[in-house]
Design an enzyme around this catalytic site. Structure first.
Site, PDB file in Angstrom:
ATOM      1  N   SER A 111      67.526  68.721  44.226  1.00 56.30           N
ATOM      2  CA  SER A 111      66.213  68.101  43.947  1.00 56.30           C
ATOM      3  C   SER A 111      66.157  66.715  44.563  1.00 56.30           C
ATOM      4  O   SER A 111      67.178  66.022  44.660  1.00 56.30           O
ATOM      5  CB  SER A 111      66.019  67.976  42.432  1.00 56.30           C
ATOM      6  N   TYR A 124      69.403  65.246  34.516  1.00 56.10           N
ATOM      7  CA  TYR A 124      68.978  66.130  35.611  1.00 56.10           C
ATOM      8  C   TYR A 124      69.403  65.556  36.969  1.00 56.10           C
ATOM      9  O   TYR A 124      69.950  66.280  37.819  1.00 56.10           O
ATOM     10  CB  TYR A 124      67.457  66.282  35.538  1.00 56.10           C
TER      11      TYR A 124
HETATM   12  P1  NDP Z   1      61.361  77.393  36.295  1.00 57.09           P
HETATM   13  O1  NDP Z   1      61.528  76.698  34.979  1.00 57.09           O
HETATM   14  O2  NDP Z   1      59.984  77.819  36.693  1.00 57.09           O
HETATM   15  O3  NDP Z   1      62.326  78.691  36.355  1.00 57.09           O
HETATM   16  C1  NDP Z   1      63.685  78.550  36.006  1.00 57.09           C
HETATM   17  C2  NDP Z   1      64.422  79.839  36.275  1.00 57.09           C
HETATM   18  O4  NDP Z   1      65.788  79.655  35.900  1.00 57.09           O
HETATM   19  C3  NDP Z   1      63.908  81.015  35.465  1.00 57.09           C
HETATM   20  O5  NDP Z   1      64.045  82.177  36.247  1.00 57.09           O
HETATM   21  C4  NDP Z   1      64.854  81.067  34.268  1.00 57.09           C
HETATM   22  O6  NDP Z   1      64.996  82.370  33.693  1.00 57.09           O
HETATM   23  C5  NDP Z   1      66.158  80.648  34.946  1.00 57.09           C
HETATM   24  N1  NDP Z   1      67.138  80.071  34.028  1.00 57.09           N
HETATM   25  C6  NDP Z   1      66.977  79.040  33.163  1.00 57.09           C
HETATM   26  N2  NDP Z   1      68.134  78.805  32.496  1.00 57.09           N
HETATM   27  C7  NDP Z   1      69.042  79.704  32.958  1.00 57.09           C
HETATM   28  C8  NDP Z   1      70.405  79.982  32.657  1.00 57.09           C
HETATM   29  N3  NDP Z   1      71.103  79.288  31.743  1.00 57.09           N
HETATM   30  N4  NDP Z   1      71.016  80.988  33.330  1.00 57.09           N
HETATM   31  C9  NDP Z   1      70.349  81.708  34.258  1.00 57.09           C
HETATM   32  N5  NDP Z   1      69.056  81.498  34.571  1.00 57.09           N
HETATM   33  C10 NDP Z   1      68.414  80.512  33.940  1.00 57.09           C
HETATM   34  O7  NDP Z   1      62.012  76.418  37.371  1.00 57.09           O
HETATM   35  P2  NDP Z   1      61.578  76.072  38.883  1.00 57.09           P
HETATM   36  O8  NDP Z   1      61.210  77.318  39.599  1.00 57.09           O
HETATM   37  O9  NDP Z   1      60.620  74.950  38.854  1.00 57.09           O
HETATM   38  O10 NDP Z   1      62.951  75.488  39.460  1.00 57.09           O
HETATM   39  C11 NDP Z   1      63.877  76.276  40.181  1.00 57.09           C
HETATM   40  C12 NDP Z   1      64.945  75.356  40.738  1.00 57.09           C
HETATM   41  O11 NDP Z   1      64.336  74.380  41.598  1.00 57.09           O
HETATM   42  C13 NDP Z   1      65.698  74.580  39.676  1.00 57.09           C
HETATM   43  O12 NDP Z   1      67.060  74.454  40.040  1.00 57.09           O
HETATM   44  C14 NDP Z   1      65.019  73.224  39.692  1.00 57.09           C
HETATM   45  O13 NDP Z   1      65.859  72.200  39.221  1.00 57.09           O
HETATM   46  C15 NDP Z   1      64.695  73.085  41.170  1.00 57.09           C
HETATM   47  N6  NDP Z   1      63.631  72.142  41.474  1.00 57.09           N
HETATM   48  C16 NDP Z   1      62.341  72.352  41.045  1.00 57.09           C
HETATM   49  C17 NDP Z   1      61.343  71.453  41.382  1.00 57.09           C
HETATM   50  C18 NDP Z   1      59.920  71.624  40.990  1.00 57.09           C
HETATM   51  O14 NDP Z   1      59.098  70.757  41.349  1.00 57.09           O
HETATM   52  N7  NDP Z   1      59.541  72.697  40.306  1.00 57.09           N
HETATM   53  C19 NDP Z   1      61.645  70.256  42.176  1.00 57.09           C
HETATM   54  C20 NDP Z   1      63.019  70.139  42.574  1.00 57.09           C
HETATM   55  C21 NDP Z   1      63.961  71.058  42.228  1.00 57.09           C
HETATM   56  P3  NDP Z   1      63.948  82.898  32.518  1.00 57.09           P
HETATM   57  O15 NDP Z   1      62.626  83.129  33.215  1.00 57.09           O
HETATM   58  O16 NDP Z   1      64.502  84.187  32.021  1.00 57.09           O
HETATM   59  O17 NDP Z   1      63.869  81.823  31.499  1.00 57.09           O
END
Ligand code: NDP
Length: 247
Positions: A141, A154
């Site tokens: 990120s 984070y």
């Molecule tokens: P979301 O919250 O929309 O989705 C998170 C995903 O991770 C879901 O599929 C969830 O599964 C899964 N998840 C959460 N906890 C666990 C766990 N313990 N084990 C396995 N799977 C898990 O997140 P984003 O799509 O926004 O983010 C995706 C990645 O991108 C992350 O690493 C985030 O830090 C990074 N990111 C996002 C940004 C943004 O602006 N959105 C910016 C920079 C980085 P379930 O649906 O079953 O809960």
């Protein structure tokens, strides 16, 4: 030919948000994708319905649990004898200013974002090293690069993931296994949807391209790093942030 034709790729946290965009983009590019969810099975089933091609499957995984990772890797190994790519995308936030941040919220974010990436990379790089091929992409990120008030946990987890990736890239390079990061800026997903309009407005003023990114913008960078087009790139981070931070 499509750049990922026939490649077998695992994506953690593919049930929604950026992960779901990555899964869809990789499938469209010819990959067979195994993706995971942690709690929302229905969301994973919906993603699976939209995927072109064959051979995709999804499973439940908690990346923070070594037992869950071992079970998932065993399940994957019964279907696939070789693995071409791993995308460590699963991630969470638990934002709070330092003095109010509970130790359990610090630990939860580190365990999912950093420890989860370590556990998955360790388990799957073994298989890739044996086959002398593979590409691992870790989703970090912009916050890990700049820091952010209210996100000390984070930011630390994402900066840690970048340093982890460089170290592992050095260890695996001689076995033809590459390790890179994609660092998104501000992307429209549930993680960012919860922010109020005032906060979103302030963030927009910091983005030179004056727009919030889409999941597919991140997915396209991931696709490149998983393909042979990036075969001489390792230990690198691609920023997908509309110019928010330049390194
Ligand atoms: P979301 O919250 O929309 O989705 C998170 C995903 O991770 C879901 O599929 C969830 O599964 C899964 N998840 C959460 N906890 C666990 C766990 N313990 N084990 C396995 N799977 C898990 O997140 P984003 O799509 O926004 O983010 C995706 C990645 O991108 C992350 O690493 C985030 O830090 C990074 N990111 C996002 C940004 C943004 O602006 N959105 C910016 C920079 C980085 P379930 O649906 O079953 O809960």
């Amino acid at each position: 030919m499509k750049s990922l034709q026939g490649k077998k790729i695992i994506v953690t946290g593919g049930s929604r948000g950026i992960g779901a965009s990555i899964v869809k983009t990789l499938a469209e590019e010819g990959a067979q994708v195994c993706f995971t969810y942690s709690s929302r099975e229905e969301a994973a089933a919906e993603v699976a319905k939209t995927l072109p091609g064959e051979g995709h499957f999804y499973l439940k995984l908690d990346v923070a649990s070594e037992e869950s990772v071992t079970q998932a890797v065993d399940q994957i190994s019964t279907k696939w004898s070789e693995i071409d790519g791993l995308v460590n995308n699963a991630g969470i936030t638990k934002d709070q200013l330092l003095l109010r941040m509970k130790a359990e919220d610090f630990d939860a974010v580190m365990n999912t974002n950093l420890r989860g990436t370590f556990l998955m990379t360790k388990a799957l790089s073994k298989i890739m090293m044996k086959a002398r091929k593979g590409s691992i992409v870790n989703i970090t990120s912009v916050i890990g690069q700049t820091g952010n008030a209210g996100q000390a946990n984070y930011a630390a987890s994402k900066a840690g993931t970048e340093a982890f990736s460089k170290s592992v890239a050095l260890e695996l390079a001689s076995r033809n296994v590459r390790v890179n990061c994609v660092a998104p800026g501000f992307i429209a997903t549930e993680m960012t949807h919860v922010l109020n309009e005032d906060v979103k407005g302030k963030i927009l003023t910091k983005i030179p391209m004056s727009a919030i990114g889409e999941g597919v913008d991140v997915a396209n960078a991931v696709k490149f790093l998983l393909s042979e087009e990036s075969k001489y790139i390792t230990g690198h981070t691609i920023n997908v942030n509309g110019g928010m931070f330049m390194s």
